[in-house]
Structures are given as C-alpha cells and as structure tokens.
Design an enzyme around this catalytic site. Structure first.
Site, short mmCIF file in Angstrom:
data_model
loop_
_atom_site.label_atom_id
_atom_site.label_comp_id
_atom_site.label_asym_id
_atom_site.label_seq_id
_atom_site.Cartn_x
_atom_site.Cartn_y
_atom_site.Cartn_z
CE LYS A 22 -25.96 -36.23 25.82
NZ LYS A 22 -25.11 -35.18 25.21
CB SER A 23 -20.35 -40.46 26.56
OG SER A 23 -20.58 -39.23 27.20
N GLY A 94 -22.51 -30.59 21.46
CA GLY A 94 -21.10 -30.22 21.55
C GLY A 94 -20.19 -31.40 21.35
NE ARG A 122 -21.56 -26.19 24.65
CZ ARG A 122 -21.73 -27.47 24.97
NH1 ARG A 122 -22.68 -28.18 24.36
NH2 ARG A 122 -20.97 -28.05 25.86
CB SER A 167 -12.43 -31.18 28.32
OG SER A 167 -13.31 -31.34 27.22
CD GLN A 169 -17.81 -32.22 24.68
OE1 GLN A 169 -17.53 -31.09 24.29
NE2 GLN A 169 -19.04 -32.55 25.03
CG ASP A 315 -22.44 -34.06 31.30
OD1 ASP A 315 -22.08 -32.88 31.12
OD2 ASP A 315 -22.19 -34.98 30.50
NE ARG A 388 -26.36 -33.61 30.72
CZ ARG A 388 -26.68 -34.86 30.40
NH1 ARG A 388 -27.65 -35.48 31.05
NH2 ARG A 388 -26.02 -35.49 29.43
#
Length: 429
Positions: A22-23, A94, A122, A167, A169, A315, A388
C-alpha cells in the site's frame, strides 16, 4: 453493515501471493505524476485508499491508464499539476491526506482535502505545523488539527525539522514539499521510520541524501519517469503469517513479499516469540528487497515489545496482539502511543475485542499487557471501522473455541480487497 463469521480451522496450508504494498503504491502514483515522461506501475494495490490517491491526481489533470495489470502514468513534471475543480476526497486514507498536504502546499493553486468520518477525526497538525514553518498556508478545523484542510499554494523554503514521532507520513510530507522548496529540507526522527519514500525518491532521480541521522532533500531538480514493480505488502502478509503460526498443523508459503528492513519488525517480533519463519529467494525489485516467506505452526511465548522495533511494525500490532493472545505467558507492549491515533484507537479497540473473547488485557497509555489464553473463546466483536482490527479478529477466529463474528467488515477493502478469497483458500476445515 456487513458482518463476517469465521470458523476454527484445522490448518493453514498452501501457497499465496498477497496484493501490492500500500505504501509503495501511494508513492508510485504521487512521484509518477510529478515526474517527466511515462511511469509504469505493476502490482499496484487496487484498494480503496490507493484509488483515492489515484483519483486525486486524475482530478489534477494527470492521465493514468489502467489495463488491470499495469498503470501508465503520463507525468506532468514538478509544475504541471492543474488546480482541482472540487474537493479532493481522501476517503479513509491518512497517507493520502498527509502526503498530499505536503505535495500541494508548494503548488501555485488552491486545493481542499477531506475524507470520511474517521479520517476527519485524525490529527493533521503534525504535518501542518512543520509545513507552515516552511511558509505553507494551510487552514483546517481546530487550528489545523483536523480535516477538511484548505491549502493556498505558496513558494516554500527548506527547514531542518526534528519530528517528535517516528512517522513516515510526516517525513514523506516534508520530503514532497522539499522537492519544490528553496534550499535543503532536512528531517530527523527519534527512530527510523519506513524508508519507501527515500528509496523511491532516489529511483526517480531526486537530489536526496539519507542515513541514520535523517534525510535531506534539495529542491528544484526534476524527476524522471520510471518502471516500478510493487512487491507484496508485508502488512497484508502479516495476517497470514500469524494465522499459520497459531493454527496447529500449518505450513504456508507467501510469495513475493517486500522485506524492507524498516518494515520487518513483524518478522523480528514473531521470531522472538518463537515463530518459525524462513525468508527464501531474497532479491531486489525496483529498489526494494523482496523474499518468499515460509511459515510453520509454532508454540509462541510472550515477550516485551518496545523501542526501535515499534515503528517497524506499527501497522501490524493488531495482529501481533492476536499472536500474544494465544502465546504462553504475558506479552508487554510499550512505546506504541501512535496506535491511539490510527484509523481508530487500536490499543483500546484490540483490548475491547480480546476481552470479548476471553483474553485478559490491561491497557497502558502507550501500550498494553496481554495474558496468553489457552484458547480464545467464541464471540462477536467490532471492527470499529478499521480494516486491520477487522482482519486481526478474523484471524483470531481461526484458532478459537467456536465461531467469531466481526461486524462492519466492509472496511477491509481499504487495504486488502482479496483477503476473504485468500482466507478461504488456505484455511483447512
């Protein structure tokens, strides 16, 4: 609201391939869109989160053709994106929202990012605050803490930023902004987070340096289109790793999984618990390490989990909790406060669900203590709208004393659209 009931299995056996990471899928769309020339992507994850990213770039004028196997992205170059005519909907993602905030901040147009009810809860200030220090103009609810986010594009200047959390992100949002910023953008973290952005930036030709001390991006250099093969997502493979470990009589081969060392905390943790996991045919694909993973059922023991392994498995903690629930002894998780600000509060959600099926769990501010049970009980649990959480509790049902029903399982489509067919394929009844 869709529910799913899973029955205990007599073994997890066979061979599977999990969907693309996914990333990496998110980043391939983003960098391919702002590169010059064509980028092709094979193995792209067609989950709802990644489709949200794809649709956002189509809304900004990027032509992306999809024949079902390969994406072809007609890159626009750094300054080729067009102002979107409507709000960009990030759905539940996110990653889409935080990374797009960094990418949109230096554009020469106005844009608005929003998402579903869960995403709008979030925290976003963690990217808004450092981007504002670079000169970005970003407005959001609660002083920039919550979406929707309205972004007025501006020229940015590079900064040195030390993140309080590990993080990927946050780091990636600043790196994307740094591609456009004047001078250098430097990001350091308390622990190294996943480095897919660094690897892909280098693959596309960005001016970047990275190491244990952090990452530096120098702005202004155009990116060039590339061919990308996306490996299988280790976060998706993790559900089947745990399933094969905890169901007696199991042997499962998972082919073509990305084993980036910033993501293999799940393997390190399960191995420390006594799990039998073997990496076979290790190779490199599009700058990412890949392997086949052979998993055999094992007697697990409780351990303490903290420190640098936490961001490398952030995750996977919901399904790690399931492994802990059937392990011998106590598992202690600490320094995992980040779990409280995921799609849901994953510490509270897993504690609630495990208690509902007979497991003793004690929450702490930054983790939990889980007492291994001889057997998980039957019961009905909630997904809390979190993919998840839903998949983890379905895996728990494979070794329970009876059926486990999970409510609101539609959310699984955000990251793992083929989860149910694969589960039925390998679970022996």
């Amino acid at each position: 609201m869709q529910s799913y009931t899973v029955r205990p299995a007599k073994g997890i056996r066979g061979e599977i391939t999990v969907p693309g990471d996914k990333s990496i899928s998110h980043r391939s769309i983003m960098l391919g869109s702002i590169a010059r020339g064509e980028t092709t992507v094979r193995g792209f994850l067609r989950g709802e989160d990644n489709i949200a990213t794809l649709n956002a770039f189509r809304a900004m004028g990027v032509v992306i053709d999809d024949d079902g196997e390969t994406l072809r992205i007609a890159g626009k170059g750094l300054r080729g994106l067009a102002e979107p005519t409507d709000v960009l909907d990030c759905g539940n993602s996110g990653t889409s929202m935080r990374l797009l905030t960094g990418l949109l901040a230096p554009q020469r147009f106005y844009s608005v990012l929003s998402g579903d009810q869960y995403l709008r809860r979030r925290p976003m200030r963690r990217v808004v605050e450092p981007l504002s220090r670079m000169g970005a103009c970003i407005h959001g609810r609660e002083g920039g803490e919550k979406a929707p986010l309205a972004i007025v594009g501006r020229d940015l200047k590079g900064i040195s930023y030390t993140s309080s959390v590990a993080s990927a992100q946050v780091k990636s949002a600043l790196m994307l902004a740094g591609l456009y910023a004047e001078g250098e953008t430097r990001v350091t973290e308390p622990h190294l987070s996943r480095d897919h952005s660094e690897r892909m930036f280098r693959h596309f030709g960005a001016d970047i340096e990275n190491g244990p001390a952090g990452v530096v991006v120098r702005g202004g250099r155009e990116l060039e289109g590339r061919d990308i093969i996306v490996p299988g997502d280790i976060s998706s493979a993790a559900f089947f790793m745990v399933a094969a470990l905890i169901v007696p009589g199991s042997e499962l081969l998972i082919r073509g999984v990305g084993v980036n060392p910033t993501r293999t905390g799940i393997i390190d943790i399960l191995t420390a618990m006594g799990g039998s996991l073997e990496l076979l045919d290790q190779r490199e694909v599009s700058g990412e390490p890949v392997a086949d993973i052979l998993v055999r059922s094992s007697r697990l023991k409780g351990i303490e989990i903290a420190g640098e392994v936490v961001p490398r498995a952030i995750d996977e903690f919901p399904v790690i909790c399931v492994a802990a629930a059937v392990a011998e002894g106590r598992t202690v998780v600490r320094e995992a406060r980040e779990l409280r600000v995921k799609e849901t509060d994953r510490i509270a959600a897993m504690a609630t669900n495990l208690r509902a099926v007979g497991v003793t769990v004690t929450e702490s501010e930054d983790g939990m203590d889980i007492e291994g049970a001889e057997q998980i009980a039957a019961g009905t649990v909630e997904s809390f709208g979190d993919h998840r959480i839903a998949m983890s509790m379905l895996i728990a049902g494979l070794t329970a004393g009876g059926d486990i029903t999970v409510t609101d399982t539609e959310c699984i489509g955000t990251s793992f659209p083929t989860f149910f067919p694969l589960l039925e394929k390998v679970a022996a009844r």
